[in-house]
Enzyme design. Sequence first.
Site, mmCIF file in Angstrom:
data_model
loop_
_atom_site.group_PDB
_atom_site.id
_atom_site.type_symbol
_atom_site.label_atom_id
_atom_site.label_comp_id
_atom_site.label_asym_id
_atom_site.label_seq_id
_atom_site.Cartn_x
_atom_site.Cartn_y
_atom_site.Cartn_z
ATOM 1 N N MET A 258 0.840 -1.198 0.000
ATOM 2 C CA MET A 258 0.000 0.000 0.000
ATOM 3 C C MET A 258 0.882 1.258 0.000
ATOM 4 O O MET A 258 0.413 2.354 0.326
ATOM 5 C CB MET A 258 -0.929 -0.002 1.211
ATOM 6 C CG MET A 258 -1.901 -1.202 1.168
ATOM 7 S SD MET A 258 -3.430 -0.926 2.054
ATOM 8 C CE MET A 258 -2.817 -0.668 3.707
ATOM 9 N N GLY A 259 2.155 1.089 -0.326
ATOM 10 C CA GLY A 259 3.038 2.249 -0.438
ATOM 11 C C GLY A 259 3.498 2.770 0.909
ATOM 12 O O GLY A 259 3.419 2.074 1.909
ATOM 13 N N LEU B 242 6.614 3.261 1.514
ATOM 14 C CA LEU B 242 7.562 2.153 1.665
ATOM 15 C C LEU B 242 8.594 2.436 2.752
ATOM 16 O O LEU B 242 9.093 3.553 2.884
ATOM 17 C CB LEU B 242 8.266 1.884 0.332
ATOM 18 C CG LEU B 242 7.351 1.498 -0.837
ATOM 19 C CD1 LEU B 242 8.192 1.185 -2.076
ATOM 20 C CD2 LEU B 242 6.441 0.318 -0.501
ATOM 21 N N GLY C 86 10.781 -2.510 6.000
ATOM 22 C CA GLY C 86 10.052 -3.788 5.983
ATOM 23 C C GLY C 86 9.683 -4.169 4.558
ATOM 24 O O GLY C 86 9.975 -5.279 4.081
ATOM 25 N N HIS C 87 9.047 -3.230 3.842
ATOM 26 C CA HIS C 87 8.710 -3.472 2.425
ATOM 27 C C HIS C 87 9.977 -3.764 1.619
ATOM 28 O O HIS C 87 9.991 -4.650 0.769
ATOM 29 C CB HIS C 87 8.069 -2.229 1.802
ATOM 30 C CG HIS C 87 6.764 -1.809 2.393
ATOM 31 N ND1 HIS C 87 6.617 -0.614 3.057
ATOM 32 C CD2 HIS C 87 5.552 -2.399 2.403
ATOM 33 C CE1 HIS C 87 5.357 -0.483 3.437
ATOM 34 N NE2 HIS C 87 4.687 -1.546 3.074
ATOM 35 N N GLU D 150 5.966 -11.472 7.389
ATOM 36 C CA GLU D 150 5.416 -12.081 8.602
ATOM 37 C C GLU D 150 4.896 -11.027 9.570
ATOM 38 O O GLU D 150 4.256 -11.363 10.554
ATOM 39 C CB GLU D 150 6.481 -12.967 9.275
ATOM 40 C CG GLU D 150 6.771 -14.206 8.463
ATOM 41 C CD GLU D 150 7.687 -15.197 9.146
ATOM 42 O OE1 GLU D 150 8.382 -14.799 10.106
ATOM 43 O OE2 GLU D 150 7.717 -16.368 8.716
ATOM 44 N N ARG E 155 2.187 2.873 9.359
ATOM 45 C CA ARG E 155 1.373 3.586 10.359
ATOM 46 C C ARG E 155 2.237 4.187 11.469
ATOM 47 O O ARG E 155 1.731 5.018 12.234
ATOM 48 C CB ARG E 155 0.321 2.654 10.948
ATOM 49 C CG ARG E 155 -0.787 2.328 9.944
ATOM 50 C CD ARG E 155 -1.973 1.624 10.583
ATOM 51 N NE ARG E 155 -3.103 1.555 9.680
ATOM 52 C CZ ARG E 155 -3.393 0.509 8.892
ATOM 53 N NH1 ARG E 155 -2.613 -0.561 8.900
ATOM 54 N NH2 ARG E 155 -4.444 0.542 8.083
HETATM 55 P P1 AMP Z 1 1.389 -3.043 3.418
HETATM 56 O O1 AMP Z 1 1.934 -1.960 2.566
HETATM 57 O O2 AMP Z 1 1.234 -2.683 4.870
HETATM 58 O O3 AMP Z 1 0.142 -3.671 2.829
HETATM 59 O O4 AMP Z 1 2.486 -4.203 3.419
HETATM 60 C C1 AMP Z 1 2.913 -4.792 2.217
HETATM 61 C C2 AMP Z 1 3.755 -6.002 2.524
HETATM 62 O O5 AMP Z 1 4.885 -5.625 3.303
HETATM 63 C C3 AMP Z 1 2.988 -7.060 3.356
HETATM 64 O O6 AMP Z 1 3.328 -8.355 2.885
HETATM 65 C C4 AMP Z 1 3.520 -6.811 4.740
HETATM 66 O O7 AMP Z 1 3.457 -7.949 5.581
HETATM 67 C C5 AMP Z 1 4.956 -6.433 4.447
HETATM 68 N N1 AMP Z 1 5.516 -5.703 5.587
HETATM 69 C C6 AMP Z 1 5.058 -4.558 6.149
HETATM 70 N N2 AMP Z 1 5.802 -4.222 7.223
HETATM 71 C C7 AMP Z 1 6.753 -5.186 7.360
HETATM 72 C C8 AMP Z 1 7.815 -5.428 8.290
HETATM 73 N N3 AMP Z 1 8.045 -4.617 9.310
HETATM 74 N N4 AMP Z 1 8.581 -6.531 8.113
HETATM 75 C C9 AMP Z 1 8.347 -7.379 7.096
HETATM 76 N N5 AMP Z 1 7.361 -7.210 6.189
HETATM 77 C C10 AMP Z 1 6.569 -6.133 6.310
#
Ligand code: AMP
Length: 299
Positions: free
Chosen positions: A37-38, A40, A43-44, A155, A194
Amino acid sequence: MKTVHTPCELVAELSHLRYECVDDAPRERLVGFVPTMGALHQGHMSLIHRMVAECDVGVVSIFVNPTQFGPGEDFERYPRTLEADLKLCEEAGVDLVYAPTVDQVYPEPFLTSVHVSGLTEDLEGAHRPGHFDGVCLVVAKLFALIRPHRAYFGEKDYQQLLIVRQLARNLDLGVEVVACPLIRDDDGLAASSRNRYLSPEERERALCLFRALTRAKELYEQGERSVERLEEAGRRVIRETPGVELDYFVVRRAGDLKPFPEGKVEGEGRVLGAIRVGETRLIDNMPLREPTIDTGTGG
Ligand code: AMP
């Protein structure tokens, strides 16, 4: 790197990237995909770096998906930082970014839903009704358009990872869902888009979730196997922190997130928590694994 905004542009670009010519014969290349969802963060980026290292073609989607937000949640104020995100993708060696608008993803009339049962009802599903239906719908649509061989999920969203894997299997989507470890900032807070909402004081308070998970994990490593005692030790850490509301803090089976039948951790477990700090809702989790014994025989 190319950036596209419509399904037609996406499929056209992919058709060029998907095949290469080897000895005058077409050969399919390995297509990897990271949906996001951007906004970035590291983690991403850990998912994106792994995809780029393992696949021939790397695709990232950036889309704040309205169907996975409930009424009163943060869809409108969710951070949107497309320019910076594109720069990070380019530097990481991504081939193609798909950044559609809501109308392109959900053209009227939109009459179809995707529901995975069982895994979706508890934990995040119980606190965010309809959330996983929205996730499954957008992921199914993205998989259908991109047809990746591998899709990388973090995860950090452990329940989502299990649900998406089930979805891919049950719908025969032919994609391998690859689990990537949760990445933390230096202070221990799980990296999250967030986290941008948190004031410095809120961030300090939010760290109680990491401390609670660590406490449960330490007790587990010292030999404690009672689910109740592990959960209570973690919940106490959170309750002792002022200005933090606890949504849940539980120890579950790692494979299906069901409770351990005898109330004792047996085999791999996962401790998962969700808290609210001011207006911000945060989730985090840790594995509970038997230490692997190094027999020193090498190999
Ligand atoms: P989101 O943008 O929140 O939808 O996340 C996109 C992808 O990034 C999802 O597979 C999340 O699980 C992964 N993701 C987000 N934060 C982390 C993090 N701290 N460590 C590992 N993966 C993450």
